[in-house]
Enzyme design. Structure first.
Site, short mmCIF file in Angstrom:
data_model
loop_
_atom_site.label_atom_id
_atom_site.label_comp_id
_atom_site.label_asym_id
_atom_site.label_seq_id
_atom_site.Cartn_x
_atom_site.Cartn_y
_atom_site.Cartn_z
N GLY A 80 10.77 5.89 1.26
CA GLY A 80 10.62 4.49 1.65
C GLY A 80 9.17 4.10 1.50
N CYS B 159 4.93 9.78 6.76
CA CYS B 159 4.59 8.45 6.26
C CYS B 159 3.61 8.63 5.11
CB CYS B 159 3.95 7.62 7.38
SG CYS B 159 3.42 5.98 6.85
N LEU B 160 3.83 7.96 4.00
CA LEU B 160 2.96 8.15 2.84
C LEU B 160 1.52 7.71 3.13
CD1 LEU B 160 5.30 7.17 -0.14
CD2 LEU B 160 4.77 9.44 0.73
N GLN C 146 1.53 -0.88 2.27
CA GLN C 146 1.06 0.46 1.90
C GLN C 146 0.51 0.53 0.48
OE1 GLN C 146 4.87 2.46 3.35
NE2 GLN C 146 3.31 3.98 3.82
N HIS D 97 6.22 -1.28 9.36
CA HIS D 97 5.03 -1.50 8.52
C HIS D 97 4.78 -3.00 8.32
CE1 HIS D 97 3.49 2.37 7.25
NE2 HIS D 97 4.70 2.80 6.92
N HIS E 112 11.49 2.39 10.11
CA HIS E 112 10.10 2.81 9.87
C HIS E 112 9.40 1.80 8.94
CE1 HIS E 112 6.98 6.08 8.92
NE2 HIS E 112 6.75 5.15 8.01
N GLU E 113 10.08 1.41 7.86
CA GLU E 113 9.45 0.49 6.90
C GLU E 113 9.32 -0.91 7.49
OE1 GLU E 113 8.01 1.92 4.60
OE2 GLU E 113 9.13 3.79 4.73
#
Ligand code: NI
Length: 161
Positions: A43, A87-88, A48, A133, A129-130
């Site tokens: 994701g 998380c990236l 990001q 963001h 989660h996304e």
């Protein structure tokens, strides 16, 4: 497109709605999938990659590629589930986060077509989660202040390595 890591203020800003479903949006989405694949994510949200717009993409095992533009969470289950998240924007950091087990979300795809989706398990997890963001909220904000402090300390060590 490079993935922005923790410390960049764009990650803690509330993202703006998309107003034009144009070529720029399709390009952004394509670049987000590229960046996500490059870092082996499941994701990724537009902030990001440094773009403060309400867009995220997902690609979990057993599910195809999905694009969520201007998403709204319309229902979450009272039942919570625990799962180890990464998380990236925090490469190498993983910890358990409690979130609703299921979610119902309304969004548009990159062509402007509206859809509603009910998700559970890993896909629900990634969507929540996304979505966070887009609100400028990070997974370290979903744990106790004590655990948050420890996680950040650990992350600082990781990025110095
Ligand atoms: Ni993330």
């Amino acid at each position: 497109m490079d993935i922005v890591t923790y410390g960049d203020p764009v990650l803690e800003k509330k993202a703006l709605p998309v107003t034009e479903f144009d070529e720029n949006l399709k390009l952004l989405v394509a670049e987000m999938f590229d960046a996500m694949h490059h870092d082996r994510g499941i994701g990724l949200a537009a902030p990001q990659v440094g773009v403060s717009l309400r867009v995220f993409v997902t690609e979990t095992e057993g599910d195809g590629q999905r694009v969520f533009v201007n998403p709204e969470i319309i229902m979450t289950s009272p039942e919570l589930a625990e799962y180890e998240e990464g998380c990236l924007s925090f490469p190498g950091l993983y910890f358990t986060v409690k979130r609703p087990a299921t979610v119902k979300v309304q969004a548009f795809n990159e062509k402007g077509k509206a859809f509603t989706l009910e998700a559970e398990d890993l896909l629900a997890r990634v969507i929540l989660h996304e979505f966070d963001h887009l609100e400028g909220k990070l997974f370290i904000d979903r744990i106790s202040p004590f655990k948050r402090g420890r996680a950040l300390l650990h992350f600082q060590k990781l990025i110095k390595m």
